[in-house]
Every structure is written in structure tokens, then in C-alpha cells.
Design a protein around this motif. Sequence first.
Motif, short mmCIF file in Angstrom:
data_model
loop_
_atom_site.label_atom_id
_atom_site.label_comp_id
_atom_site.label_asym_id
_atom_site.label_seq_id
_atom_site.Cartn_x
_atom_site.Cartn_y
_atom_site.Cartn_z
N GLY A 78 113.08 22.37 36.95
CA GLY A 78 113.99 23.12 35.81
C GLY A 78 114.55 21.97 34.85
N TRP A 79 114.58 20.86 35.31
CA TRP A 79 115.12 19.72 34.56
C TRP A 79 113.97 19.08 33.75
N GLY A 80 112.88 19.36 33.98
CA GLY A 80 111.58 19.13 33.09
C GLY A 80 111.62 17.38 32.92
N PRO A 81 111.46 16.96 31.76
CA PRO A 81 111.37 15.51 31.58
C PRO A 81 112.67 14.92 31.31
N GLN A 82 113.83 15.79 31.64
CA GLN A 82 114.90 14.91 31.84
C GLN A 82 115.31 14.61 33.03
N VAL A 83 114.66 14.57 34.01
CA VAL A 83 114.88 14.00 35.31
C VAL A 83 113.49 13.12 35.75
N LYS A 84 113.69 12.11 36.65
CA LYS A 84 112.72 11.35 37.48
C LYS A 84 113.17 11.27 38.78
N VAL A 85 112.13 11.52 39.79
CA VAL A 85 112.54 11.62 41.12
C VAL A 85 112.32 10.14 41.34
N LEU A 86 113.06 9.42 41.77
CA LEU A 86 112.94 7.94 42.64
C LEU A 86 112.59 7.91 43.97
N GLU A 87 113.39 8.82 44.84
CA GLU A 87 113.21 8.94 46.33
C GLU A 87 113.37 10.35 46.56
N PRO A 88 112.67 10.84 47.87
CA PRO A 88 111.60 10.02 48.52
C PRO A 88 110.32 10.03 47.76
N ALA A 89 109.40 8.97 48.31
CA ALA A 89 108.20 8.66 47.64
C ALA A 89 107.27 9.85 47.64
N TRP A 90 107.31 10.67 48.79
CA TRP A 90 106.46 11.91 48.67
C TRP A 90 106.80 12.82 47.65
N LEU A 91 108.15 13.14 47.72
CA LEU A 91 108.62 13.97 46.42
C LEU A 91 108.32 13.39 45.19
N ARG A 92 108.56 12.21 44.70
CA ARG A 92 108.11 11.76 43.40
C ARG A 92 106.43 11.68 43.19
N GLU A 93 105.75 11.55 44.13
CA GLU A 93 104.20 11.82 43.93
C GLU A 93 104.01 13.23 43.81
N GLN A 94 104.76 14.13 44.58
CA GLN A 94 104.32 15.52 44.40
C GLN A 94 104.97 15.96 42.80
N MET A 95 105.87 15.66 42.61
CA MET A 95 106.21 15.83 40.89
C MET A 95 105.45 15.34 39.98
N ALA A 96 105.23 13.92 40.23
CA ALA A 96 103.98 13.32 39.24
C ALA A 96 102.72 14.19 39.20
N ARG A 97 102.06 14.49 40.38
CA ARG A 97 101.01 15.28 40.45
C ARG A 97 101.20 16.51 39.69
N GLU A 98 102.03 17.27 39.89
CA GLU A 98 102.40 18.50 39.13
C GLU A 98 102.54 18.11 37.79
N ALA A 99 103.21 17.29 37.26
CA ALA A 99 103.25 16.90 35.66
C ALA A 99 101.83 16.84 35.15
N ARG A 100 100.93 15.99 35.96
CA ARG A 100 99.51 15.77 35.24
C ARG A 100 98.77 17.08 35.36
N GLU A 101 98.91 17.59 36.40
CA GLU A 101 98.16 19.03 36.20
C GLU A 101 98.80 19.88 35.16
N VAL A 102 100.00 19.99 34.99
CA VAL A 102 100.55 20.69 33.64
C VAL A 102 100.15 20.08 32.33
N ALA A 103 99.86 18.83 32.15
CA ALA A 103 99.74 18.35 31.08
C ALA A 103 97.92 18.55 30.91
N ARG A 104 97.25 18.31 31.95
CA ARG A 104 95.73 18.92 31.70
C ARG A 104 95.66 20.27 31.40
N ILE A 105 96.34 21.10 31.98
CA ILE A 105 96.25 22.66 31.41
C ILE A 105 96.56 22.82 29.99
#
Length: 109
Positions: A78-105
Motif C-alpha cells: 500500500g505504500w508503493g514506491p514510498q517504502v523500501k524493505v531493508l530486512e528481512p532479506a526474504w521479504l525484501r526479495e519478495q517485494m522486489a520480485r513483485e515490483a518487477r512483475e508489476v513493471a513487466r505487466i
Amino acid sequence: TYEIPETFDGPGLLRSAWGIQFGEQTEDVALRFVPGVTRRVKESVWHPSQTVEDTPDGGCLLRMQVANPTEMVYWIRGWGPQVKVLEPAWLREQMAREAREVARIYAEG
């Protein structure tokens, strides 16, 4: 019939939960917010364990210890590009993966 034991501490049980999923083990969660939403982040108590630190750019860093941070995914989205997950690593990776998928769409038109 069932009677709730006198020793049952419901609020204590949920102290580590983000929502309803509790547990004895917690994970450190660190989220960096951009300056434009810092005031909003600071005006709420999001979790009993939270700390908020200012960052040099005017943003803030929200830290907390949460049992099962998976529950936080929708809130973080819900915070969109206004937030960046720093920890935990697995959550950061999940959010990054989702962002890439949205950008691709959106790139597909």
C-alpha cells in the motif's frame, strides 16, 4: 462448554503479531520511508515494538520485531514506491520480485 483459563493472556499473545498470526519467534523488520510520508509514519503506532529513526534525507527508518512478517505484505504494498524493505532479506526479495512483475505487466501495454 469451554471456559477460558484464568491464566490466558490474549493481548500478551498477540504482542508480537502484526495482525493475528502470533508466535514466540520474531523477525527483525526494517523499512525505509521517503521524506514525503515520514510525518504519516511517525503519527501512528504500527506495532508495540517499533522504533522510528530519522534519516539524513528527511525520511525515516521504521524498525520492529514481528512474528510472521508475511502478514505485512499487503500493508507494505500500500505504500508503493514510498517504502523500501531493508530486512528481512526474504521479504525484501519478495517485494522486489513483485515490483518487477508489476513493471513487466505495465511495460506490455
